[in-house]
Scaffold this motif. Structure first.
Motif, short mmCIF file in Angstrom:
data_model
loop_
_atom_site.label_atom_id
_atom_site.label_comp_id
_atom_site.label_asym_id
_atom_site.label_seq_id
_atom_site.Cartn_x
_atom_site.Cartn_y
_atom_site.Cartn_z
N UNK A 32 83.78 102.52 73.48
CA UNK A 32 83.58 101.54 74.54
C UNK A 32 82.76 100.35 74.04
N UNK A 33 81.73 100.63 73.26
CA UNK A 33 80.90 99.55 72.72
C UNK A 33 81.68 98.70 71.74
N UNK A 129 83.84 106.34 60.10
CA UNK A 129 83.88 107.73 59.62
C UNK A 129 83.41 108.71 60.69
N UNK A 130 82.84 108.21 61.77
CA UNK A 130 82.43 109.10 62.86
C UNK A 130 83.64 109.81 63.47
N UNK A 131 84.77 109.13 63.50
CA UNK A 131 85.98 109.75 64.04
C UNK A 131 86.50 110.83 63.10
N UNK A 132 86.33 110.61 61.80
CA UNK A 132 86.71 111.65 60.84
C UNK A 132 85.79 112.87 60.99
N UNK A 166 92.99 108.65 70.19
CA UNK A 166 93.95 107.73 70.80
C UNK A 166 93.30 106.42 71.22
N UNK A 167 92.15 106.44 71.93
CA UNK A 167 91.50 105.15 72.22
C UNK A 167 91.09 104.38 70.97
N UNK A 168 90.68 105.11 69.93
CA UNK A 168 90.31 104.44 68.69
C UNK A 168 91.51 103.69 68.10
#
Length: 290
Positions: A32-33, A129-132, A166-168
Motif C-alpha cells: 500500500x505504501x 526481497x521481502x516478497x521473496x 498478486x498486488x505486488x
C-alpha cells in the motif's frame, strides 16, 4: 493431558502462525505504501510506525518460534540448524527455507538504519526481497508444519501468499505502464528553462532523498524541517528532476517559470478625422502584449 513435547509444540505452532499473520499484514501494508495511497491520507509518522510495528512484532515472534523448537523434548532441530540452512537431519528443506526467510527479513528490517546512505532507489529495490522472504515463510509452513493438513489451514497460507504476490505484480505492472513519453516530454521542457520548485508539505515524509540527489537545492534540517530553493537555473535541472523522481511521496512538484504573459485584448477608442473617416485603422481591435 498433554505431555511436555505436545505443549511445546502447541506454543511453537501458535507463535509461528501469529508471526506469519503479522508478517502478512506488514507486507500488505508495504505494498500500500509503495502505491503512495497512505502517504496522502495519514500522517507519515503513523504510516511508518504501523509498518515498523507489524514487522518488528512479526520478526520477534518468528525468533521465539525458532527458539521454541530448541526447547522441545526429543526435538530434531539443533542450534546449528537455527543459523545454517539445510543442515537439519530430519527436515533440511523446510527448516532451511525458514532460516533463510527469517535471516533475510531481519536484514531488510535493519536496512532502515542505512536507508539514507543507500538512497531511495537502491533501498526500494532491496525491499523487493521481502516478497521473496514471505514466499519462503509460506513454503516453510507448508513443508514443515505438522498442523497444515486440513484444507482450511493450508488454504489460508496459500491465500495469504497470493494476496501479497498478486498486488505486488499488479503494482509493478501499473508503475511500469505509466507512459514515459509524457515524463520525457516534461523533463525535456524543464531542462531548457529555469525551474520553479514546490514541495507539498502534506505529502512530504522528510526522508531526505531529495537532499541526496540535489544537495544544493534541498536541505533537511536537524529539526526535521525541509528547506529548498524556490527556483533553480537550467544547468541544475538534471539533479532537481532526479530529486523529484526519487521522492517516495511525490511531494516535489516542478514547473517552468513563465517568460511572457499575454493580456486580454482591449478596444481602441474610435476617433474621426476632419474628413469624416474613422481614425486608427477603421476602429479595429488591437491586443496589448505585456
Amino acid at each position: 493431558m498433554r505431555n511436555a513435547q505436545q505443549s511445546v509444540h502447541l506454543v511453537a505452532a501458535s507463535v509461528g502462525f501469529f508471526s506469519f499473520g503479522l508478517l502478512w499484514l506488514s507486507v500488505l501494508w508495504g505494498t500500500t505504501l509503495r502505491m503512495g495511497w497512505g502517504l496522502t491520507r495519514i500522517r507519515h509518522h503513523t504510516i511508518y510506525g504501523i509498518h515498523q510495528m507489524l514487522t518488528s512484532m512479526g520478526l520477534v515472534l518468528g525468533v521465539v518460534h525458532a527458539l521454541a523448537q530448541l526447547a522441545a523434548p526429543g526435538g530434531h532441530v539443533t542450534v546449528l540448524a537455527e543459523w545454517v540452512p539445510f543442515v537439519d537431519r530430519k527436515d533440511p528443506l523446510g527448516v532451511g527455507l525458514g532460516v533463510i526467510a527469517l535471516e533475510l527479513m531481519i536484514a531488510l528490517a535493519l536496512s532502515v538504519l542505512i536507508q539514507r546512505r543507500l538512497g531511495y532507489s537502491k533501498w526500494r529495490r532491496m525491499h523487493g526481497w521481502a516478497y521473496v522472504a514471505f514466499t519462503l515463510v509460506g513454503a516453510h509452513i507448508l513443508i514443515s508444519g505438522s498442523d497444515t493438513g486440513p484444507p482450511l489451514v493450508w488454504g489460508s497460507v496459500v491465500v495469504a501468499w497470493a494476496s501479497t504476490v498478486i498486488p505486488r505484480l499488479a503494482v509493478t505492472r501499473f508503475m511500469s505502464a505509466i507512459p514515459r513519453a509524457a515524463t520525457d516530454k516534461l523533463t525535456t521542457r524543464l531542462r531548457s528553462r529555469e525551474i520553479e520548485v514546490n514541495v507539498d508539505p502534506g505529502r512530504c515524509v522528510r526522508f531526505g532523498f531529495c537532499e541526496q540527489e540535489a544537495p544544493e537545492v534541498f536541505r533537511l534540517r536537524a529539526d526535521g524541517r525541509l528547506t529548498y530553493r524556490p527556483s533553480v537555473p537550467a544547468e541544475n535541472s538534471e539533479e532537481v528532476i532526479r530529486a523529484a523522481q526519487a521522492c517516495p511521496a511525490r511531494a516535489v512538484v516542478l514547473s517552468r517559470l513563465a517568460t511572457s504573459m499575454v493580456m486580454p485584448g482591449q478596444t481602441v477608442p474610435r476617433t474621426v478625422d476632419p474628413e469624416g473617416q474613422p481614425a486608427g485603422g477603421g476602429g479595429r481591435r488591437r491586443g496589448r502584449v505585456a
